[in-house]
Design an enzyme around this catalytic site. Structure first.
Site, PDB file in Angstrom:
ATOM      1  N   ASN A 134       9.488  93.621  39.867  1.00  0.00           N
ATOM      2  CA  ASN A 134       9.411  92.604  40.915  1.00  0.00           C
ATOM      3  C   ASN A 134       7.974  92.373  41.384  1.00  0.00           C
ATOM      4  OD1 ASN A 134      12.220  92.170  41.023  1.00  0.00           O
ATOM      5  ND2 ASN A 134      12.483  93.976  42.311  1.00  0.00           N
ATOM      6  N   HIS A 138      22.369  91.352  49.392  1.00  0.00           N
ATOM      7  CA  HIS A 138      21.912  92.621  48.825  1.00  0.00           C
ATOM      8  C   HIS A 138      22.676  93.803  49.429  1.00  0.00           C
ATOM      9  CE1 HIS A 138      19.033  96.021  48.242  1.00  0.00           C
ATOM     10  NE2 HIS A 138      18.846  95.409  47.082  1.00  0.00           N
ATOM     11  N   GLU A 177      20.249  85.928  52.010  1.00  0.00           N
ATOM     12  CA  GLU A 177      18.948  86.065  51.374  1.00  0.00           C
ATOM     13  C   GLU A 177      18.361  84.663  51.231  1.00  0.00           C
ATOM     14  OE1 GLU A 177      18.815  88.611  47.863  1.00  0.00           O
ATOM     15  OE2 GLU A 177      20.794  89.385  48.388  1.00  0.00           O
ATOM     16  N   SER A 223      18.793  87.751  44.805  1.00  0.00           N
ATOM     17  CA  SER A 223      18.058  88.583  43.860  1.00  0.00           C
ATOM     18  C   SER A 223      18.638  88.588  42.457  1.00  0.00           C
ATOM     19  CB  SER A 223      17.985  90.017  44.382  1.00  0.00           C
ATOM     20  OG  SER A 223      19.285  90.556  44.589  1.00  0.00           O
ATOM     21  N   ASP A 225      16.815  87.409  54.634  1.00  0.00           N
ATOM     22  CA  ASP A 225      16.074  88.384  53.842  1.00  0.00           C
ATOM     23  C   ASP A 225      15.164  87.620  52.873  1.00  0.00           C
ATOM     24  OD1 ASP A 225      15.161  90.285  52.062  1.00  0.00           O
ATOM     25  OD2 ASP A 225      17.081  91.304  51.836  1.00  0.00           O
ATOM     26  N   HIS A 269      12.664  88.154  48.101  1.00  0.00           N
ATOM     27  CA  HIS A 269      12.320  87.477  46.845  1.00  0.00           C
ATOM     28  C   HIS A 269      11.736  86.083  47.067  1.00  0.00           C
ATOM     29  CE1 HIS A 269      14.301  90.599  44.409  1.00  0.00           C
ATOM     30  NE2 HIS A 269      15.136  90.669  45.427  1.00  0.00           N
ATOM     31  N   LYS A 325       7.548  93.937  46.461  1.00  0.00           N
ATOM     32  CA  LYS A 325       7.736  92.926  45.415  1.00  0.00           C
ATOM     33  C   LYS A 325       6.452  92.113  45.270  1.00  0.00           C
ATOM     34  CE  LYS A 325      12.723  93.068  45.667  1.00  0.00           C
ATOM     35  NZ  LYS A 325      12.791  94.310  46.468  1.00  0.00           N
TER      36      LYS A 325
END
Length: 385
Positions: A43, A129, A171, A175, A200, A203, A235
Site C-alpha cells: 500500500n 474494513h 470508507e 480497500s 475512513d 486509501h 499507506k
C-alpha cells in the site's frame, strides 16, 4: 475419553485442516530488504516508504526522541512531534484538528466506540474494513449493516431510528475493490437526520483530491462540523500510525474517552518523523497523486478490467479461493508480487488478485506487469458459473 484427556487446543488442528481444504490457509512470508520482484501488492501508493527524505525524517526523530514514546500520550508519550504532525496533517486535509493513534486500526476503534455507545445507532457499509466492523461490535450501540454503497438503505435506517444519536460509517475508497463511496449523498442523508458521518480515508489520502488531500476534500466536505475522518500513516505516507481528524471538540472527547488512546503507548517518534517528511514530499510534489491513478489505469487495461479505476486499487475477481491463490503464486514465480484477497476479506465466490499502483512505477515495471499478468490470466481456466 473424557474432556480432560484432550488438549484444550486440539480443536485447532481440525480447524486448520478445514481452512487448508477451502484454500483459506494463510502463512507469513519474509520480505527481503532488497526486493527480488516487482511489488504490486503493498500500500506504499506514493513510493515514499524508501524515499531518502522520509528515511532521514525517521532517523532524525529517532536520534532526538529515542526508539519509543516511553508511555501513553497522557503520561510521558506526548512529544512535540505528535502535536506538530497532528496539525500539519489537519491543515493539509482541511480539518480543524487531529489526534494521532498508534495505528489506523486503533484510530478507527477509538473514534467509532467513543462517538457512539449504548443508546445510539451505528449504520455501517457492508464492505467496511475489519477495524470498523470490530468497532461496531465494541460500541454497544445498535448496529445496522447496509448493502454496499446503498444510500437509500442508510436513509431508511436513520429515518426509522429511535435513538437520540446516530453515526454512519464508510470508507472513502473501499480497500478490496478500490471503488469510491458516495460521500456527498451520504452526507446529505446524515445532515437530514442529524447523524455524524465517519469516513475512513486510509486509501483516499495521497491518491484522491487536490494533491492527494483525500476524497472528503475532493467532494467539498473538508472541515464540515458533522464529518470525522480517520486515516492511517502506513499507506500513502509510507510510515506507521493512525489519525482521527475533525472538530476540536472531537479531539478533546477522544483524549478523555478513547480507550485505544488512553491505554496505548504513544506512536513511536521515528514513525512520526517519517510520516511528516512524507507529507512534506507530497506537498512539494502533488503530481504523485495523479501518477498513481495513471498507473492504475494501465494495470486495469493489462488485466482486462473494463471499469476505469478510481483509486490505486485494481481488483481482478477470479472466483474461488484456490484459483486466486494459484494465480498469485504464478505471478510471484514470474517475478511479480500481487495481493490475493480471499474470504473473510471479501465475500465468498469473489476471491481476487488485488493489484496496487504506485506513483514511482517505471515504463519497464509496467511492461513486466503486462507480460506476467497476461500470461498468468490467459492460462487460467474459465470461471465456473
Amino acid at each position: 475419553m473424557t474432556r480432560t484427556d484432550l488438549s484444550p487446543l486440539a480443536w485447532l488442528a481440525e480447524l486448520e485442516q478445514q481452512r487448508r481444504q477451502a484454500g483459506l490457509r494463510r502463512s507469513l512470508r519474509v520480505r527481503p530488504a532488497v526486493p527480488t520482484e516487482l511489488d504490486l501488492a503493498s500500500n506504499d501508493y506514493l513510493g515514499l516508504a524508501t524515499h531518502p527524505d522520509v528515511i532521514a525524517g525517521g532517523i532524525e526523530a529517532l536520534r532526538i526522541w529515542g526508539g519509543g514514546a516511553g508511555g501513553s500520550r497522557l503520561v510521558t508519550g506526548n512529544t512535540e512531534l505528535h502535536q506538530r504532525f497532528e496539525q500539519q496533517l489537519a491543515d493539509f486535509v482541511g480539518a480543524p484538528a487531529g489526534l494521532v493513534f498508534s495505528s489506523g486500526y486503533t484510530a478507527n476503534l477509538g473514534a467509532v466506540v467513543s462517538l457512539s455507545g449504548p443508546g445510539s445507532l451505528v449504520v455501517s457499509d457492508a464492505y467496511c474494513h475489519a477495524s470498523l466492523v470490530d468497532a461496531c461490535r465494541l460500541s454497544k450501540a445498535r448496529v445496522v449493516v447496509t448493502a454496499h454503497r446503498d444510500v437509500e438503505a442508510v436513509e431508511q435506517a436513520l429515518a426509522g431510528r429511535t435513538e437520540d444519536r446516530a453515526v454512519v460509517l464508510t470508507e472513502s475508497v473501499f480497500s478490496a475493490d478500490g471503488v469510491l463511496a458516495p460521500l456527498r449523498q451520504l452526507h446529505e442523508v446524515c445532515r437530514r437526520h442529524g447523524a455524524l458521518l465517519i469516513v475512513d480515508e486510509a486509501h483516499g489520502l495521497g491518491v484522491r483530491g487536490d494533491g492527494g488531500r483525500g476524497l472528503v476534500h475532493e467532494v467539498g466536505l473538508a472541515g464540515s462540523p458533522d464529518v470525522v475522518l480517520t486515516t492511517t500513516l502506513s499507506k500513502a505516507l509510507g510510515a506507521q500510525g493512525g489519525v482521527v481528524l475533525g472538530p476540536p471538540e472531537v479531539r478533546d472527547h477522544l483524549i478523555d474517552a478513547a480507550r485505544t488512546f488512553i491505554f496505548d503507548t504513544g506512536l513511536a517518534p521515528a514513525a512520526l518523523g517519517a510520516a511528516s517528511a512524507a507529507l512534506d514530499v507530497l506537498i512539494a510534489e502533488p503530481s504523485r497523486a495523479a501518477d498513481v491513478l495513471r498507473h492504475a489505469a494501465a494495470l486495469a487495461e493489462i488485466c482486462g478490467v473494463a471499469q476505469q479505476p478510481d483509486s490505486a486499487v485494481v481488483s481482478v475477481i477470479l472466483g474461488d479461493a484456490e484459483r486466486a491463490v494459484a494465480a498469485a503464486a504464478a505471478c510471484l514465480d514470474a517475478g511479480l508480487r500481487v495481493g490475493c484477497f480471499r474470504p473473510p476479506s471479501v465475500p465468498a465466490g469473489t476471491s481476487r488478485l488485488r493489484l496496487t499502483a504506485r506513483a514511482t512505477l517505471t515504463d519497464e515495471d509496467v511492461e513486466l506487469a503486462r507480460r506476467v499478468l497476461r500470461a498468468v490470466l490467459g492460462d487460467l481456466p474459465p470461471v465456473s458459473s
